[in-house]
Scaffold this motif. Structure first.
Motif, PDB file in Angstrom:
ATOM      1  N   THR A  99       0.830  -1.202   0.000  1.00 44.72           N
ATOM      2  CA  THR A  99       0.000   0.000   0.000  1.00 44.72           C
ATOM      3  C   THR A  99       0.868   1.256   0.000  1.00 44.72           C
ATOM      4  O   THR A  99       0.615   2.203  -0.746  1.00 44.72           O
ATOM      5  N   VAL A 100       1.891   1.264   0.850  1.00 45.91           N
ATOM      6  CA  VAL A 100       2.805   2.411   0.880  1.00 45.91           C
ATOM      7  C   VAL A 100       3.455   2.583  -0.488  1.00 45.91           C
ATOM      8  O   VAL A 100       3.535   3.691  -1.026  1.00 45.91           O
ATOM      9  N   ALA A 101       3.898   1.474  -1.080  1.00 47.01           N
ATOM     10  CA  ALA A 101       4.555   1.536  -2.390  1.00 47.01           C
ATOM     11  C   ALA A 101       3.631   2.105  -3.454  1.00 47.01           C
ATOM     12  O   ALA A 101       4.070   2.873  -4.332  1.00 47.01           O
ATOM     13  N   SER A 102       2.352   1.777  -3.385  1.00 45.10           N
ATOM     14  CA  SER A 102       1.402   2.251  -4.401  1.00 45.10           C
ATOM     15  C   SER A 102       1.163   3.755  -4.322  1.00 45.10           C
ATOM     16  O   SER A 102       0.666   4.357  -5.274  1.00 45.10           O
ATOM     17  N   LEU A 103       1.523   4.374  -3.211  1.00 44.21           N
ATOM     18  CA  LEU A 103       1.307   5.806  -3.002  1.00 44.21           C
ATOM     19  C   LEU A 103       2.531   6.635  -3.360  1.00 44.21           C
ATOM     20  O   LEU A 103       2.469   7.874  -3.352  1.00 44.21           O
ATOM     21  N   ILE A 104       3.648   5.960  -3.653  1.00 41.77           N
ATOM     22  CA  ILE A 104       4.915   6.663  -3.890  1.00 41.77           C
ATOM     23  C   ILE A 104       5.380   6.437  -5.327  1.00 41.77           C
ATOM     24  O   ILE A 104       5.548   5.293  -5.756  1.00 41.77           O
ATOM     25  N   ASN A 105       5.595   7.515  -6.055  1.00 40.71           N
ATOM     26  CA  ASN A 105       6.024   7.425  -7.451  1.00 40.71           C
ATOM     27  C   ASN A 105       7.543   7.517  -7.558  1.00 40.71           C
ATOM     28  O   ASN A 105       8.096   8.400  -8.219  1.00 40.71           O
ATOM     29  N   ALA A 106       8.224   6.610  -6.861  1.00 37.32           N
ATOM     30  CA  ALA A 106       9.685   6.563  -6.910  1.00 37.32           C
ATOM     31  C   ALA A 106      10.118   5.179  -6.466  1.00 37.32           C
ATOM     32  O   ALA A 106       9.365   4.454  -5.801  1.00 37.32           O
ATOM     33  N   ASN A 107      11.332   4.808  -6.819  1.00 37.22           N
ATOM     34  CA  ASN A 107      11.876   3.503  -6.444  1.00 37.22           C
ATOM     35  C   ASN A 107      12.575   3.640  -5.090  1.00 37.22           C
ATOM     36  O   ASN A 107      13.776   3.910  -5.013  1.00 37.22           O
ATOM     37  N   VAL A 108      11.808   3.472  -4.018  1.00 35.38           N
ATOM     38  CA  VAL A 108      12.327   3.662  -2.668  1.00 35.38           C
ATOM     39  C   VAL A 108      12.392   2.322  -1.938  1.00 35.38           C
ATOM     40  O   VAL A 108      11.803   1.332  -2.365  1.00 35.38           O
TER      41      VAL A 108
END
Length: 260
Positions: A101-110
């Protein structure tokens, strides 16, 4: 040396930052969001490595490892509003929010890691579960006590639920103190007594890891004695079941299952 940033300046952020100030990481720069201004200023005044950002985006821009210390109710909107950069660490302290879910909200490779630090990070005695295993994040929480590296999100959610007993713990302490007051003790004396009683038991839990929990209970129980009587009444009155029901409710909430 990494730069730490905290989106959200609540009690757990304060505990982490104060805890870090007493470790080998004390000189690593820390930037906190201006939300909860009084607490942010308290940290910045007391700890030289701490500065206050102009807003949440400034926290992200000035950090290598960003801690999301925000309430679940506002997390979606807050995270969506932020721009991250490739390679950053994002440590989510948002209860129940999956890594995906966190990944889906962030437009970067973190690098996204979930963590469950408790207030005892301030005293550097906390065992903090993290998911997934990560050496950079482990270094931080090892400095604040110890780290439990978890590889399964279902297992991690059980840690989340299990940590939700703090209010119940203090509620039990208060119930004992109130019962003692009702039976003639001065309120201050009862308060002093139960703080020492439960505090010392907590020390024993931490200092005797070679004993199982059953062994510790037996060590504090005389057969046919008073501790045995209270424990038997607690169990037979549904105390253990009630606690399990509460933990089930927490697990159901964070996994979005319907309540039983």
């Amino acid at each position: 040396m990494k730069r730490f940033g905290f989106v959200g300046t609540g009690a757990i952020t304060s505990a982490i930052v104060k805890g870090l100030a007493g470790t080998a990481l004390r000189d690593w720069p820390v930037i906190v969001s201006p939300r909860s201004r009084e607490r942010a200023e308290e940290l910045a005044d007391a700890i030289t490595s701490v500065s206050i950002a102009s807003d949440n985006q400034a926290v992200v821009d000035g950090s290598d490892m960003v801690f999301l210390a925000i309430r679940p109710q506002i997390a979606l909107d807050v995270i969506r509003s932020l721009s991250f950069r490739n390679g950053q660490y994002v440590v989510s302290l948002v209860a129940g929010m999956k890594v995906g879910t966190v990944a889906s909200l962030i437009n970067a490779n973190v690098n996204i890691v979930r963590a469950i630090p408790l207030p005892s990070v301030e005293q550097r005695t906390c065992a903090t579960p993290i998911l997934p295993a990560d050496e950079a994040v482990k270094e931080v929480f090892d400095a604040l006590g110890s780290t439990l590296q978890v590889g399964d999100e279902t297992v991690f959610d059980s840690y989340v639920a299990g940590s939700a007993v703090m209010a119940t713990y203090f509620g039990v302490v208060k119930s004992v103190a109130e019962w003692m007051q009702g039976n003639g003790l001065d309120a201050a004396d009862a308060d002093h007594y139960v703080r020492n009683l439960f505090g010392n038991l907590g020390d024993i839990l931490r200092e005797r890891p070679h004993l199982t929990l059953d062994e510790l209970r037996e060590d504090h129980t005389t057969r046919g004695g008073l501790n045995e009587l209270v424990h038997e009444r607690f169990v037979s009155s549904g105390g253990s079941k009630a606690l399990g029901n509460g933990l089930d409710a927490v697990l159901n909430r964070i996994t979005m299952k319907p309540a039983r």
